[in-house]
Structures are given as C-alpha cells and as structure tokens.
Scaffold this motif. Structure first.
Motif, mmCIF file in Angstrom:
data_model
loop_
_atom_site.group_PDB
_atom_site.id
_atom_site.type_symbol
_atom_site.label_atom_id
_atom_site.label_comp_id
_atom_site.label_asym_id
_atom_site.label_seq_id
_atom_site.Cartn_x
_atom_site.Cartn_y
_atom_site.Cartn_z
ATOM 1 N N GLY A 180 7.045 -9.587 -4.823
ATOM 2 C CA GLY A 180 5.750 -10.181 -5.130
ATOM 3 C C GLY A 180 4.849 -9.241 -5.906
ATOM 4 O O GLY A 180 4.964 -8.009 -5.796
ATOM 5 N N PHE A 181 3.948 -9.821 -6.709
ATOM 6 C CA PHE A 181 2.981 -9.070 -7.501
ATOM 7 C C PHE A 181 1.597 -9.630 -7.209
ATOM 8 O O PHE A 181 1.447 -10.829 -6.985
ATOM 9 N N GLY A 182 0.594 -8.766 -7.229
ATOM 10 C CA GLY A 182 -0.740 -9.250 -6.928
ATOM 11 C C GLY A 182 -1.832 -8.313 -7.392
ATOM 12 O O GLY A 182 -1.578 -7.257 -7.981
ATOM 13 N N TRP A 199 -9.159 -9.207 -0.673
ATOM 14 C CA TRP A 199 -8.491 -10.464 -1.003
ATOM 15 C C TRP A 199 -7.448 -10.171 -2.064
ATOM 16 O O TRP A 199 -7.735 -9.534 -3.072
ATOM 17 N N ARG A 200 -6.225 -10.663 -1.824
ATOM 18 C CA ARG A 200 -5.118 -10.346 -2.717
ATOM 19 C C ARG A 200 -4.382 -11.627 -3.121
ATOM 20 O O ARG A 200 -3.536 -12.120 -2.376
ATOM 21 N N PRO A 201 -4.693 -12.211 -4.265
ATOM 22 C CA PRO A 201 -3.861 -13.311 -4.765
ATOM 23 C C PRO A 201 -2.505 -12.754 -5.175
ATOM 24 O O PRO A 201 -2.408 -11.697 -5.805
ATOM 25 N N GLY A 240 13.487 -19.671 -5.106
ATOM 26 C CA GLY A 240 12.556 -20.149 -6.110
ATOM 27 C C GLY A 240 11.309 -19.281 -6.194
ATOM 28 O O GLY A 240 11.266 -18.160 -5.659
ATOM 29 N N PRO A 241 10.244 -19.779 -6.825
ATOM 30 C CA PRO A 241 8.987 -19.027 -6.939
ATOM 31 C C PRO A 241 8.050 -19.319 -5.774
ATOM 32 O O PRO A 241 8.192 -20.329 -5.074
ATOM 33 N N TRP A 242 7.085 -18.424 -5.579
ATOM 34 C CA TRP A 242 6.060 -18.636 -4.567
ATOM 35 C C TRP A 242 4.721 -18.105 -5.052
ATOM 36 O O TRP A 242 4.655 -17.211 -5.902
ATOM 37 N N ILE A 243 3.651 -18.671 -4.501
ATOM 38 C CA ILE A 243 2.301 -18.160 -4.725
ATOM 39 C C ILE A 243 1.615 -18.077 -3.366
ATOM 40 O O ILE A 243 2.007 -18.769 -2.418
ATOM 41 N N GLY A 244 0.610 -17.215 -3.275
ATOM 42 C CA GLY A 244 -0.068 -17.086 -1.991
ATOM 43 C C GLY A 244 -1.272 -16.189 -2.072
ATOM 44 O O GLY A 244 -1.682 -15.741 -3.146
ATOM 45 N N MET A 245 -1.830 -15.921 -0.910
ATOM 46 C CA MET A 245 -2.974 -15.018 -0.825
ATOM 47 C C MET A 245 -2.897 -14.236 0.486
ATOM 48 O O MET A 245 -2.421 -14.747 1.508
ATOM 49 N N GLU A 246 -3.335 -12.996 0.409
ATOM 50 C CA GLU A 246 -3.446 -12.150 1.592
ATOM 51 C C GLU A 246 -4.916 -11.842 1.816
ATOM 52 O O GLU A 246 -5.650 -11.523 0.869
ATOM 53 N N ASN A 247 -5.356 -11.948 3.062
ATOM 54 C CA ASN A 247 -6.735 -11.638 3.449
ATOM 55 C C ASN A 247 -6.691 -10.498 4.460
ATOM 56 O O ASN A 247 -6.040 -10.616 5.503
ATOM 57 N N LEU A 248 -7.374 -9.411 4.149
ATOM 58 C CA LEU A 248 -7.283 -8.212 4.975
ATOM 59 C C LEU A 248 -8.686 -7.737 5.360
ATOM 60 O O LEU A 248 -9.535 -7.512 4.497
ATOM 61 N N PHE A 249 -8.913 -7.587 6.666
ATOM 62 C CA PHE A 249 -10.169 -7.049 7.189
ATOM 63 C C PHE A 249 -9.893 -5.643 7.721
ATOM 64 O O PHE A 249 -9.019 -5.457 8.574
ATOM 65 N N ILE A 250 -10.629 -4.640 7.224
ATOM 66 C CA ILE A 250 -10.374 -3.240 7.539
ATOM 67 C C ILE A 250 -11.618 -2.636 8.173
ATOM 68 O O ILE A 250 -12.729 -2.765 7.631
#
Length: 360
Positions: A180-182, A199-201, A240-250
């Motif tokens: 994955g790339f973001g 936030w990481r698309p 196949g392909p995928w898309i997503g988002m990561e949400n991180l609270f630090i």
C-alpha cells in the motif's frame, strides 16, 4: 615553536602571512609580473642617475570555484519501522452453484465453519520526508481446526436435500500479501497534552489465498455414517486493488490508537480437487471464477516501551462477497467439460494479533 609564515615581495616591501591564515582563507591565485618600464617613477629615468632595479608586481585574487552540485537521493526517508505479530484468526467460507439451466437455483453448496488458524504477520513501513509512506504486509497461517458441510438439492432454495456430508476441515493454510501507498496529514489536537491526529488516505494491491481441505468424511443424508479416503481440497484466491484510510490518535508519543477502513475490489478464483469422484478429472476437478468486493475494519493500539520499541495489539474484521459474473467449469475424467452458474462465494473473518513494532 614559532608559527610558520610565507614572505611575499611587493612594491611596498616584504609582506609576511601566517600559514594558518592562508589555509583558513578562501583559495587564492597569485600572479607575479615585471613592471613595464614606462610605469617606473620619472626620477629613475634621469641621465646619470642609477636606475632602480625593475620592481615586481603581485596580484592576488580569489580563485573562482565550481559550486558542488548537491545530489538528492531518489528516495529520502524520514523513518521506517518493521513489525512482527502472532495471532489467531477464525474464518468461514461458503459457496454454491446452480444446476443446468439454472434449475435448481442451488444445486450444491459447501460451507467451511469455525476454521481456526494460528497466524504470523510480518511487515515494514517506510516514511519519506515529504510525508509519503509505503507499506508491505505478509501474513501466513496454519489451519488447526474446522468443520465442513457439503449439501446437494433437487429443489430451489435449498429444498429436497438428497445428500449431505459433515466432514473435518482441520488442515490447510492461508496467506495474505498486500502493498500500500499513502500520504500522512497531521493535526495537533492539544499542544499542552501533546495529543495529535493523523489521517492517512491509502491505496494498493493485494493477494489473499485460502487452501482449504475436506477430510474425515461422515455421510449424514442418507445416514450412512463415516466413509474412508476423503482428502479433497479447495484453493480459493481473492486479489485486486484496494483503497482505504487510516486514522491514528497519538498521545505524548507513548500511546497510539488507530481505526482503519479498507475497500477491496475482488477477483475471485478457485480450483478444487474432489478425490473421491472418479468421474471428475484429477487433480483439477473444477474451477470457479467471479467478481465482487470486500470490506476490512481494523482497530489498533500501540504502547511504546522505549522511543523505538512498541508493543502492539490489533483486532480485525472482514467480510467478502463474490457474486458477479460467476462461472463453474467442471472437468470430467473422459476429457469433457461443462459450465454451470457459480452463484457466489462469501467469506467472513475475525482475527486478533499481538506483536512488536521497531522504529529505525
């Protein structure tokens, strides 16, 4: 010890320069040449008067230097991390096909339930100075318990069941591979408490496989009981392909809590070997093809044991359905083939992992 110096001759006399001064100064070029006679003082040209020896002129100037070209690395990273996880996963997979001409609408249906898997997960993430990131993730699991049911019907909607076997499924393996790339976007939520949000698309490609087995046969309908020699396999792949988002609270760079979502477009392929069907070809008895999609939700946590080392835990749930453009192709022992409608494949999975993450 006296400091070393260089003595130069000029029109004004002797000039002494400490060596350390010359070394510290910019690179200099020196040109020494004879003075042109016309430039000598007029008094020296009088008849009868001794002419002073020709004087030397000294011209010192800074040497032009080529500016060194700064080479920028093609990939300059800010940090990287590697991780190792061990965990548990429970899967369920179900698929069905229709009869010739679509009647009955469910001719045969197979279900794998309570497939328990011991997993190991390895991965690495590279973060660039421009806040881009790339992740490579690999998971392998061994199946150690599970159940299988194989049912056949004469009527539509699972009616007039004429055959059922309840079998073992405690063998096999699974494998997940994803890249994955973001891009990272960061906001400070509370500067005093040192709390921030990232936030990481993301987007990428994946390949997931399930090598499922059917063993320890037991015929339920008709009630014939156990039967020997069952050792069939069903190898399914989703890719196949995928898309997503990561949400991180630090918080204070010591605790992290993440919530991630991914959508996968799925191409589904499967190959089966039905070892007790003498009318089917071996080792490839039939194949399945379809298209669909999958959704993955993951909750993650990390506690930093040191600035570089963190203890991690994550919980993952995923649900997949391949129900478009389905085809079941049967290969017979005599060389003939037949095509039936592949209705769908449905996969549901839950997993939990504990691991370590190291930054460098």
């Amino acid at each position: 010890m006296h400091a070393k110096s260089i003595v130069l001759l000029s029109g004004l006399g002797l000039l002494a320069f400490p060596l350390s001064t010359l070394l510290a100064a910019p690179v200099l070029q020196m040109h020494v040449y004879e003075a042109v006679p016309d430039q000598l003082p007029a008094a020296n040209k009088l008849v009868g008067q001794a002419v002073e020896p020709q004087r030397l002129r000294l011209h010192i100037y800074e040497s032009p230097q080529k500016t060194a070209e700064k080479k920028t690395p093609w990939l300059e990273y800010d940090k990287a991390d590697i991780y190792f996880k061990a965990g548990y996963r429970r899967d369920e997979l179900r698929w069905s096909i229709a009869g010739p001409g679509g009647q009955p609408n469910i001719l045969s249906e197979l279900t794998w339930k309570d497939i328990e898997i011991a997993t190991v997960n390895l991965g690495a993430t590279l973060y660039t100075k421009e806040n881009w990131l790339v992740n490579l993730d690999f998971l392998y699991g061994e199946i150690y318990d599970g159940k299988n049911q194989d049912s056949d019907y004469f009527g539509n909607n699972r009616t007039r069941e004429f055959s059922r076997s309840n079998n073992g499924a405690d063998e096999g393996s699974v494998m997940d591979l994803s890249v994955g790339f973001g891009k990272r976007f960061e906001w400070v939520l509370n500067e005093r408490a040192r709390t921030r949000y990232e936030w990481r698309p993301m987007a990428g490609l994946y390949y997931y496989s399930q090598d499922l087995k059917i063993v320890d046969g037991f015929q339920t309908i008709p009630a014939l009981g156990p039967f020997p020699g069952l050792d069939s396999s069903y190898d399914a792949t989703w890719y196949g392909p995928w898309i997503g988002m990561e949400n991180l609270f630090i918080k204070q760079d010591a605790f992290e809590l993440g919530l991630n979502f991914k959508y996968h477009y799925a191409f589904y392929d499967a190959t089966a070997q039905w070892n007790l069907r003498s009318d089917f070809a071996q080792p490839e008895s039939f194949t399945h093809e379809a298209e669909g999609d999958g959704f993955v939700t993951e909750l993650t946590g990390a506690w930093h044991l040191s600035p570089r080392l963190a203890l991690t835990v994550d919980v993952r749930y995923q649900k997949w359905l391949a129900d478009r453009n389905g085809e079941d192709k049967v290969y017979f022992a005599n060389g003939n083939t037949a095509k039936l409608k592949f209705n769908e494949a449905e996969w549901e999975s839950f997993g939990i992992n504990l691991g370590l993450n190291y930054d460098f």
